[in-house]
Scaffold this active site. Structure first.
Site, short mmCIF file in Angstrom:
data_model
loop_
_atom_site.label_atom_id
_atom_site.label_comp_id
_atom_site.label_asym_id
_atom_site.label_seq_id
_atom_site.Cartn_x
_atom_site.Cartn_y
_atom_site.Cartn_z
CB THR A 47 -59.02 -29.23 -21.00
OG1 THR A 47 -59.49 -30.40 -20.46
CG2 THR A 47 -58.56 -29.44 -22.39
CB CYS A 48 -61.23 -27.91 -17.02
SG CYS A 48 -62.79 -28.20 -17.58
NE ARG A 50 -60.45 -33.92 -22.67
CZ ARG A 50 -60.86 -35.06 -22.51
NH1 ARG A 50 -60.23 -36.26 -22.64
NH2 ARG A 50 -62.37 -35.45 -22.53
CD GLU A 117 -66.49 -23.87 -22.86
OE1 GLU A 117 -65.92 -25.02 -22.03
OE2 GLU A 117 -67.30 -22.92 -22.33
CB THR A 193 -57.11 -12.96 -18.37
OG1 THR A 193 -55.70 -13.38 -17.89
CG2 THR A 193 -57.29 -11.78 -17.24
N GLY A 194 -57.88 -16.33 -18.95
CA GLY A 194 -57.61 -17.25 -20.08
C GLY A 194 -58.84 -17.56 -21.18
CB ALA A 195 -59.63 -20.41 -23.43
CB ALA A 197 -61.40 -16.01 -17.98
#
Length: 437
Positions: A47-48, A50, A117, A193-195, A197
């Site tokens: 993730t952003c 971890r 999220e 364009t991912g989660a 975004a």
């Protein structure tokens, strides 16, 4: 089978190192399984803030070899030396694995405590691993239990009820820094364009923002805005949109990024200030962007420092749910670990019975007397197996399942075979396409 995890998070190391470690994260599970017999299953959660790898090994003695294989693969993919990679990851085994993942999925280990999220990212990590064939049956159960725990925390506590997330806190910071808090008048450029975004687009809409443009270096912007609104950008139209933007938000983490010199040239004639929000772990914007005149740079570290603390009561309640779920998962896992032993004992006993009945039939034929003998013997065998079965469950609950297996091998010469680890046999659903959905 033994579960373990390698964990590198914002809580232990800087985000720059986490980003470097995660280079090549998409291929680590497949390469580790094909490269080492000590790794029988792997799921990557990146993730952003971890980078975590959950694995399964055949035996506790194989965990160190599995860890070494993963460290070697990560080193090769990231370009970092193995010593640095090894130091960056903490290793968890046993109950610590489920306790940590359940806390992560519930948002208790996030930079913004209680954010929802992460639960979706945990689900997508499992779907990806199942699609790639790297999720063992034990890991499937672990991640499914983690997702259930996250739902329970959301339903039974007030944690996360304010809808806080990394994106929402970042937008709050941008509002505080803006000359005007009115998002309906702002022009925003979103990278990715991912989660993240998608979450960013939804929150911008909630705040009344209507001037949103989307750029993707992979060319997916047009399909992305078709379902979410906004204007798609390509490499030709991007500079014009950035020059006119009030806010630009990086969510892609792609190999290409906006350099400070490039941005300065694009905005040389722009008079309005620009807020750059970089939510990509591998940086969509050059850190030097924040040094440009008229540009304010917000990063994940900014978000972490600005994130509000959730109420202590909600945290305590959520932690209790997580601990209870982890304990229940471990008890169920220990009980499952003797299933093969119980099946092996029953099969051995029934084989002995069937052999004896063959001799009875050969001597007396299929008479009523032979049927009565078989009925009596089967009832006796069932009664004899009751106590060993109950004892197997009791020993497993106390973590003594290995003693039970050893006793069977010593007393009866029974070799207990472990079940296959492939998750595909357990989950026949075709998950292709679900990740993007």
């Amino acid at each position: 089978m033994v579960l373990f995890s390698l964990v590198a998070t914002h809580a232990d190391i800087d985000l720059e190192t986490v980003a470097q470690l995660s280079n090549g994260a998409s291929g680590i599970a497949t390469s580790a399984l094909s490269g080492s017999p000590a790794v029988t299953g792997a799921i990557v959660l990146a993730t952003c803030n971890r980078y975590e790898i959950y694995g399964e090994a055949p035996h506790a003695d194989d965990v160190e070899a599995a860890r070494a294989a993963l460290v070697s693969e990560i080193s090769g993919l990231s370009g970092l030396n193995e010593q640095l990679v090894s130091r960056s990851f903490s290793t968890r085994t046993g109950p610590e694995v489920s306790q940590h993942l359940f806390a992560v999925s519930a948002g208790l280990d996030s930079a913004v405590v209680g954010e929802r999220e992460i639960a979706g990212q945990v689900r997508r990590a499992l779907i990806t691993a199942q699609h790639e064939g790297t999720a063992s049956s034990g890991l499937v159960r672990l991640f499914q239990a983690a997702s259930k725990t996250a739902k329970d925390v959301g339903a039974q506590t007030a944690l996360g009820s304010r809808g806080l997330s990394i994106v929402s806190v970042a937008l709050d910071l941008a509002t505080d820094l803006s000359e005007s808090p009115d998002w309906s008048a702002k022009k925003v450029v979103v990278f990715g364009t991912g989660a993240y975004a998608g979450a960013t687009m939804a929150l911008l809409r909630e705040r009344g923002c209507t001037h949103i443009s989307v750029f993707s270096s992979s060319g997916r912007a047009e399909a992305f805005v078709a379902t979410r609104g906004g204007t798609s950008l390509d490499s030709g139209s991007l500079p014009v949109a950035v020059a006119a933007a009030d806010v630009m938000i990086g969510c892609s983490g792609s190999d290409t990024r906006v350099e400070a010199g490039e941005l300065a040239e694009i905005r040389v004639d722009s008079v309005q200030p620009l807020i750059a929000i970089d939510l990509a772990l591998t940086h969509d914007f050059d850190p030097e962007v924040g040094q440009l005149d008229g540009v304010e740079l917000l990063t994940l570290e900014s978000v972490r420092l600005a994130a509000p603390q959730e109420q202590a009561e909600s945290l305590t309640q959520a932690s209790g749910i997580v601990s209870g779920a982890a304990q229940a998962f471990e008890q169920e896992r220990e009980a499952r670990s003797v299933d093969s032993a119980i099946v092996a004992l029953r099969r051995h006993t029934m084989n002995v019975l069937d052999a004896e009945m063959e001799r009875v039939r050969a001597r007396h034929g299929c008479t009523a007397a032979a049927e009565e003998v078989e009925f009596a013997l089967r009832r006796m065998v069932k009664q004899l197996l009751h106590v060993p079965t109950v004892r197997a469950r009791e020993l497993a609950a106390n973590g003594q399942q290995d003693d039970y297996v050893s006793a069977l091998e010593t007393l009866y010469g029974i070799t207990v075979e472990q079940p296959a680890t492939a998750a595909q046999a357990e989950c026949p659903v075709d998950h292709r396409g679900l990740e993007t959905a």
